[in-house]
Design an enzyme around this catalytic site. Structure first.
Site, PDB file in Angstrom:
ATOM      1  CG  HIS A   1       2.323   3.994  -2.569  1.00 58.00           C
ATOM      2  ND1 HIS A   1       3.101   4.120  -3.477  1.00 58.00           N
ATOM      3  CD2 HIS A   1       3.032   3.409  -1.563  1.00 58.00           C
ATOM      4  CE1 HIS A   1       4.338   3.763  -3.247  1.00 58.00           C
ATOM      5  NE2 HIS A   1       4.216   3.336  -1.983  1.00 58.00           N
TER       6      HIS A   1
ATOM      7  CE  LYS B   1      -1.326  -4.388  -0.188  1.00 60.66           C
ATOM      8  NZ  LYS B   1      -0.202  -3.213  -0.071  1.00 60.66           N
TER       9      LYS B   1
ATOM     10  CE1 TYR C   1      13.229  -8.537   7.135  1.00 62.73           C
ATOM     11  CE2 TYR C   1      13.116  -7.062   5.382  1.00 62.73           C
ATOM     12  CZ  TYR C   1      13.631  -8.397   5.941  1.00 62.73           C
ATOM     13  OH  TYR C   1      14.496  -9.218   5.104  1.00 62.73           O
TER      14      TYR C   1
ATOM     15  CB  ALA D   1       2.836  -5.656  -1.141  1.00 59.19           C
TER      16      ALA D   1
ATOM     17  CD  GLU E   1       4.791  -0.072  12.683  1.00 56.45           C
ATOM     18  OE1 GLU E   1       3.864  -0.428  12.102  1.00 56.45           O
ATOM     19  OE2 GLU E   1       5.531   0.858  12.152  1.00 56.45           O
TER      20      GLU E   1
ATOM     21  N   GLY F   1       8.157  -2.382   0.361  1.00 59.25           N
ATOM     22  CA  GLY F   1       9.244  -1.556   0.716  1.00 59.25           C
ATOM     23  C   GLY F   1       9.732  -0.544  -0.346  1.00 59.25           C
TER      24      GLY F   1
HETATM   25  P1  FAD Z   1       2.544  -2.121  -2.822  1.00 56.48           P
HETATM   26  O1  FAD Z   1       1.279  -2.676  -2.396  1.00 56.48           O
HETATM   27  O2  FAD Z   1       3.236  -3.168  -3.350  1.00 56.48           O
HETATM   28  O3  FAD Z   1       2.392  -1.012  -3.774  1.00 56.48           O
HETATM   29  C1  FAD Z   1       3.283   0.079  -4.066  1.00 56.48           C
HETATM   30  C2  FAD Z   1       2.812   0.748  -5.378  1.00 56.48           C
HETATM   31  O4  FAD Z   1       2.526  -0.196  -6.342  1.00 56.48           O
HETATM   32  C3  FAD Z   1       1.444   1.333  -5.067  1.00 56.48           C
HETATM   33  O5  FAD Z   1       1.859   2.599  -5.900  1.00 56.48           O
HETATM   34  C4  FAD Z   1       0.564   0.560  -5.634  1.00 56.48           C
HETATM   35  O6  FAD Z   1      -0.551   1.158  -6.206  1.00 56.48           O
HETATM   36  C5  FAD Z   1       1.240  -0.084  -6.967  1.00 56.48           C
HETATM   37  N1  FAD Z   1       1.107  -1.294  -7.243  1.00 56.48           N
HETATM   38  C6  FAD Z   1       0.797  -2.443  -6.415  1.00 56.48           C
HETATM   39  N2  FAD Z   1       0.429  -3.571  -6.972  1.00 56.48           N
HETATM   40  C7  FAD Z   1       0.608  -3.367  -8.254  1.00 56.48           C
HETATM   41  C8  FAD Z   1       0.475  -4.253  -9.376  1.00 56.48           C
HETATM   42  N3  FAD Z   1      -0.042  -5.184  -9.693  1.00 56.48           N
HETATM   43  N4  FAD Z   1       0.590  -3.428 -10.557  1.00 56.48           N
HETATM   44  C9  FAD Z   1       0.778  -2.151 -10.751  1.00 56.48           C
HETATM   45  N5  FAD Z   1       1.025  -1.333  -9.554  1.00 56.48           N
HETATM   46  C10 FAD Z   1       0.942  -1.861  -8.530  1.00 56.48           C
HETATM   47  N6  FAD Z   1       8.537  -0.180   4.989  1.00 56.48           N
HETATM   48  C11 FAD Z   1       9.566  -0.980   5.336  1.00 56.48           C
HETATM   49  O7  FAD Z   1      10.670  -0.914   4.536  1.00 56.48           O
HETATM   50  N7  FAD Z   1       9.575  -1.613   6.362  1.00 56.48           N
HETATM   51  C12 FAD Z   1       8.561  -1.813   7.372  1.00 56.48           C
HETATM   52  O8  FAD Z   1       8.626  -2.594   8.250  1.00 56.48           O
HETATM   53  C13 FAD Z   1       7.471  -0.845   6.646  1.00 56.48           C
HETATM   54  N8  FAD Z   1       6.091  -1.199   7.277  1.00 56.48           N
HETATM   55  C14 FAD Z   1       5.131  -0.463   7.032  1.00 56.48           C
HETATM   56  C15 FAD Z   1       3.770  -0.607   7.780  1.00 56.48           C
HETATM   57  C16 FAD Z   1       2.678   0.047   7.155  1.00 56.48           C
HETATM   58  C17 FAD Z   1       1.301  -0.269   7.884  1.00 56.48           C
HETATM   59  C18 FAD Z   1       2.694   0.925   6.118  1.00 56.48           C
HETATM   60  C19 FAD Z   1       1.585   1.708   5.550  1.00 56.48           C
HETATM   61  C20 FAD Z   1       3.932   1.079   5.330  1.00 56.48           C
HETATM   62  C21 FAD Z   1       5.017   0.327   6.032  1.00 56.48           C
HETATM   63  N9  FAD Z   1       6.440   0.398   5.029  1.00 56.48           N
HETATM   64  C22 FAD Z   1       7.346  -0.345   5.601  1.00 56.48           C
HETATM   65  C23 FAD Z   1       6.541   1.337   3.977  1.00 56.48           C
HETATM   66  C24 FAD Z   1       6.188   0.676   2.715  1.00 56.48           C
HETATM   67  O9  FAD Z   1       7.076  -0.531   2.473  1.00 56.48           O
HETATM   68  C25 FAD Z   1       6.145   1.776   1.781  1.00 56.48           C
HETATM   69  O10 FAD Z   1       5.106   2.535   1.800  1.00 56.48           O
HETATM   70  C26 FAD Z   1       6.259   0.978   0.006  1.00 56.48           C
HETATM   71  O11 FAD Z   1       6.621   2.257  -0.766  1.00 56.48           O
HETATM   72  C27 FAD Z   1       5.014   0.621  -0.537  1.00 56.48           C
HETATM   73  O12 FAD Z   1       4.841  -0.619   0.060  1.00 56.48           O
HETATM   74  P2  FAD Z   1       3.532  -1.459  -0.007  1.00 56.48           P
HETATM   75  O13 FAD Z   1       3.526  -2.975   0.447  1.00 56.48           O
HETATM   76  O14 FAD Z   1       2.225  -0.703   0.319  1.00 56.48           O
HETATM   77  O15 FAD Z   1       3.476  -1.697  -1.571  1.00 56.48           O
END
Ligand code: FAD
Length: 291
Positions: free
Chosen positions: A149, A165, A49, A125, A17, A108
């Site tokens: 998380h 997801k 990002y 996401a 990365e 994010g």
């Molecule tokens: P989600 O999958 O949306 O989950 C977030 C929270 O919401 C979780 O607690 C989940 O249980 C809950 N949730 C999900 N879906 C639902 C639903 N339908 N209803 C109710 N609750 C729900 N951040 C950046 O800004 N830029 C990056 O480039 C970046 N790269 C990353 C790469 C990796 C491999 C990882 C592990 C993290 C990265 N992050 C990045 C950090 C990430 O954006 C944060 O950890 C953020 O808090 C969660 O993102 P997520 O996509 O996992 O969220």
């Protein structure tokens, strides 16, 4: 190349990365650092990002440059923070024009500077995954959290959300960093029990400076094993010794994963070609795959 054609197969893949600069003025130096990683021939590279779009253009430019100038496949990250339906369509169009075929769809986190509500058109996401799938032409990845998380009510709730997801079209998952492989093995068991069948790629963070430790814990909430704390305690004050110990610790985690049948491993290399080279050197015979 779409990553779903290589992930989940028997062939070992190591991905690294890199992150784009926050300020445009730093673009050239950061690009050169990322290109030094690309020159070491990883199987693919991911480009982060800046949530809120702070690195949007440079994420795509860097990913495009790595592919075109070094022939290394990239995956561009994209987040929901501050995004509108229109901005996401534009970003996906720009990625397609740049020849990027893989997107890591993320929620994010709200940046400290952002006053307005960050999640309006996209809350999770999985919402973004749905839009990318409808747009078409991309292999879609997402994030997952072996230690849960931080926002999730419980680990089981988090895995239920992870399933949403994947059902929305996420084709593989990359984990948050962890420093004890048993945490990954336990998580994989729970993920598979929940009916999630996509590749779950462990994310390994080489800690090569003592100052990284607090930040890593703050960012990820991950558990630091005593064995690792002792290493930082003993070598943290000596730059070169800590670099060597951190590379060896990460290499040992990777070797254990491979020995336990894991074939795709992601490394949070943070633009450090020296760290990437150290890990690749430690795996030189293992990567030949003749075992
Ligand atoms: P989600 O999958 O949306 O989950 C977030 C929270 O919401 C979780 O607690 C989940 O249980 C809950 N949730 C999900 N879906 C639902 C639903 N339908 N209803 C109710 N609750 C729900 N951040 C950046 O800004 N830029 C990056 O480039 C970046 N790269 C990353 C790469 C990796 C491999 C990882 C592990 C993290 C990265 N992050 C990045 C950090 C990430 O954006 C944060 O950890 C953020 O808090 C969660 O993102 P997520 O996509 O996992 O969220």
């Amino acid at each position: 190349m779409k990553l779903n054609s290589v992930l989940g197969q028997k062939k070992l893949t190591l991905s690294f990365e890199v992150f784009p600069p926050k300020a445009d003025s730093d673009y050239e130096s950061v690009k050169q650092a990322a290109y030094r990683v690309a020159k070491l021939h990883p199987d693919y590279m991911s480009v982060t990002y800046g949530a809120g779009g702070s690195t949007g253009g440079s994420t795509i430019a860097l990913a495009e440059g790595i592919q075109k100038e070094h022939g290394v496949t990239t995956i561009a990250h994209l987040t929901c923070v501050g995004a509108t339906k229109e901005s996401i369509q534009n970003a996906l169009g720009d990625m397609k024009n740049a020849g990027i075929e893989n997107v890591l769809a993320l929620r994010g986190d709200r940046p400290a500077w952002m006053k307005e509500e960050p999640f309006t058109d996209y809350h999770y996401a999985s919402d973004l995954v749905e839009t990318i799938r409808e747009f078409g032409g991309f292999c879609i990845g997402g994030a997952c959290y072996p230690e849960g998380h931080p926002d999730a009510k419980s680990k089981s709730e988090d895995i239920k959300n992870l399933r949403k997801k994947v059902d929305a079209g996420c084709e593989f998952l990359t984990t948050q960093m962890f420093f004890d492989n048993n945490i990954y093995y336990n998580f994989l068991y729970r993920v598979r029990s929940a009916g999630i069948e996509v590749p779950v790629i462990p994310g390994i963070m080489p800690i090569t400076r003592a100052s990284q430790v607090d930040n890593a814990i703050k960012l990820s909430g991950c558990n630091m094993p005593e064995r690792f704390k002792n290493i930082v305690d003993k070598f943290g004050a000596n730059k070169n010794a800590m670099m060597q110990a951190g590379i060896i610790y990460a290499s040992e985690q990777i070797i254990d994963l491979i020995a336990n049948g894991v074939t795709n491993i992601h490394i949070y290399s943070m633009n450090h070609a020296q760290v990437v080279k150290g890990i690749l050197d430690n795996l030189s015979e293992i990567r030949k795959g003749a075992w």
